[in-house]
Design an enzyme around this catalytic site. Structure first.
Site, PDB file in Angstrom:
ATOM      1  N   GLU A 194       0.823  -1.210   0.000  1.00 43.70           N
ATOM      2  CA  GLU A 194       0.000   0.000   0.000  1.00 43.70           C
ATOM      3  C   GLU A 194       0.858   1.261   0.000  1.00 43.70           C
ATOM      4  O   GLU A 194       0.444   2.302  -0.519  1.00 43.70           O
ATOM      5  CB  GLU A 194      -0.908  -0.011   1.231  1.00 43.70           C
ATOM      6  CG  GLU A 194      -1.821   1.182   1.347  1.00 43.70           C
ATOM      7  CD  GLU A 194      -2.650   1.152   2.619  1.00 43.70           C
ATOM      8  OE1 GLU A 194      -3.683   1.851   2.662  1.00 43.70           O
ATOM      9  OE2 GLU A 194      -2.277   0.443   3.563  1.00 43.70           O
ATOM     10  N   SER A 245      -3.364   3.642  13.210  1.00 42.14           N
ATOM     11  CA  SER A 245      -3.291   4.922  13.907  1.00 42.14           C
ATOM     12  C   SER A 245      -1.850   5.311  14.214  1.00 42.14           C
ATOM     13  O   SER A 245      -0.955   4.464  14.287  1.00 42.14           O
ATOM     14  CB  SER A 245      -4.093   4.859  15.215  1.00 42.14           C
ATOM     15  OG  SER A 245      -3.411   4.066  16.166  1.00 42.14           O
ATOM     16  N   ASN A 246      -1.632   6.614  14.411  1.00 39.95           N
ATOM     17  CA  ASN A 246      -0.281   7.075  14.689  1.00 39.95           C
ATOM     18  C   ASN A 246       0.266   6.509  15.991  1.00 39.95           C
ATOM     19  O   ASN A 246       1.479   6.325  16.143  1.00 39.95           O
ATOM     20  CB  ASN A 246      -0.239   8.609  14.712  1.00 39.95           C
ATOM     21  CG  ASN A 246      -0.174   9.179  13.300  1.00 39.95           C
ATOM     22  OD1 ASN A 246      -0.491   8.508  12.335  1.00 39.95           O
ATOM     23  ND2 ASN A 246       0.253  10.434  13.191  1.00 39.95           N
TER      24      ASN A 246
END
Length: 381
Positions: free
Chosen positions: A244, A360-361
């Protein structure tokens, strides 16, 4: 190199001949439903010209383009204002995964339709109780003769409402007692247009609904449509995520540069650039974007990129884009409303999600802490 420059001219000329006003500049984050039929038609025109499978090996129907040519394509595609791709999940994620880990039968069945954009795909990873924590998925699949029967729920499933197929991470056996939770997961290819699959749009802050909830209620797929071995879906899922974040990120950054340039022009036009603080922040945004692009190109060129590099890149670009959205709101506040106010409001609102989707970060920082800094994993398995 001369060959690369000839390649750049080729894609520029093709885009100039084929890009029309009805699809120019449409789609993108927060706007994935925009002019969808027209974008699908354009994607199929790209496919007919061989551009969608540019990076695929020749043996699988691709052009076997070099990394430099892939970067050139994504740069020129973004610069031309060509529409957001509707086939990216299939051609950049599913296709390469099947080429690496799929069976010959799966490759013969799916790769041609991926290459021609005759079938669209969505990703069935996140769940209400397992967003970035993919090892915690609870969607289950059991064998019933020659079919897998799926029961569970996925969420934030982009483009599920238009997809023909979904690659689903599901639990097919319980993990070993005390062992890693990701054991017992399998990577299944599931048809979306069947009884037992329900898609419900999720309305976003922007007013759009490009992602969805997906419910599997005894949905079925063939026994042979598991990629890799049953129970080894974690490895396959991680391979898909790696694909991706490839050369397409360079094109994404071209779009970022266009947004920044337009915001600078707006600041000059409404007087915001006269504010030393805002002017300094615009300059810093430009420097940070240059650093992000240099880092991306450098790591793409490495034979073995650092293990946590996809996490580093995501941390960099998501924070940059959120910062640009916040800065846009301050620039707008310095003058009367402008014709494209909605554009900047949409950027600000949708960028809230940038640090959540795709891992998520917080999860990305954990990966960097463990794989780069060598910090302990704590209680997580």
């Amino acid at each position: 190199m001369a060959g690369d420059e000839a390649f750049r001219r080729e894609i520029r000329e093709w885009l100039a001949d084929n890009l029309t006003d009805e699809v120019r500049g449409v789609g993108g984050p927060g706007r994935e439903n925009e002019a969808f039929p027209q974008r699908l038609a354009f994607a199929r025109r790209l496919a007919a010209a061989g551009w969608t499978t540019l990076a695929w090996p020749v043996g699988h129907g691709g052009r076997g383009a070099s990394l430099a040519q892939q970067v050139i394509f994504h740069e020129e595609y973004a610069r031309s204002g060509a529409p957001s791709r509707v086939d990216h999940i299939g051609t950049t994620m599913v296709g390469p995964t099947l080429m690496e880990l799929g069976s010959p039968e799966q490759q013969r069945r799916f790769l041609p339709a991926l290459a021609s954009v005759d079938e669209l795909w969505c990703q069935g990873y996140s769940e209400p109780g397992a967003g970035s924590d993919l090892a915690g998925v609870t969607t289950r699949a059991r064998l019933d003769g020659d079919t897998w029967v799926l029961t569970g729920q996925k969420v934030w499933t982009s483009l599920a409402h238009v997809a023909d197929w979904c690659f689903v991470l599901a639990r097919t056996s319980p993990p070993d007692q005390g062992g890693p939770r990701h054991r017992g997961l399998s990577y299944l290819l599931v048809p979306m247009r069947q009884p037992g699959v329900t898609v419900r749009p999720i309305r976003q802050l922007t007013g759009d609904s490009e992602f969805n909830e997906v419910f599997f209620d005894d949905a079925r797929t063939s026994r042979d449509l598991v990629v890799g071995r049953p129970g080894e879906g974690w490895k396959v899922a991680m391979a898909t995520l790696a694909y991706e974040r490839g050369a397409a990120t360079v094109g994404q950054q071209i779009g970022f540069q266009r947004d920044l340039d337009d915001l600078v022009a707006l600041a000059r036009g409404n007087g915001a650039a006269a504010d030393p603080h805002l002017r300094s922040r615009l300059a810093r945004a430009s420097v940070d974007l240059t650093v992000l692009r240099s880092h991306t190109l450098r790591t793409l060129s490495l034979d073995t990129p650092p293990q946590a590099n996809p996490s580093v890149v995501k941390l960099l670009w998501t924070r940059w884009r959120q910062g640009l959205g916040e800065l846009a709101m301050e620039v707008l506040a310095c003058g009367a409303p402008v014709a494209d106010t909605e554009r900047w409001q949409r950027l600000f609102l949708f960028s809230r999600a940038d640090t959540i989707y795709g891992g998520s970060n917080e999860i990305q920082r954990g990966i960097v802490a463990e794989r780069v800094l060598g910090l302990p994993r704590g209680d997580r398995r």
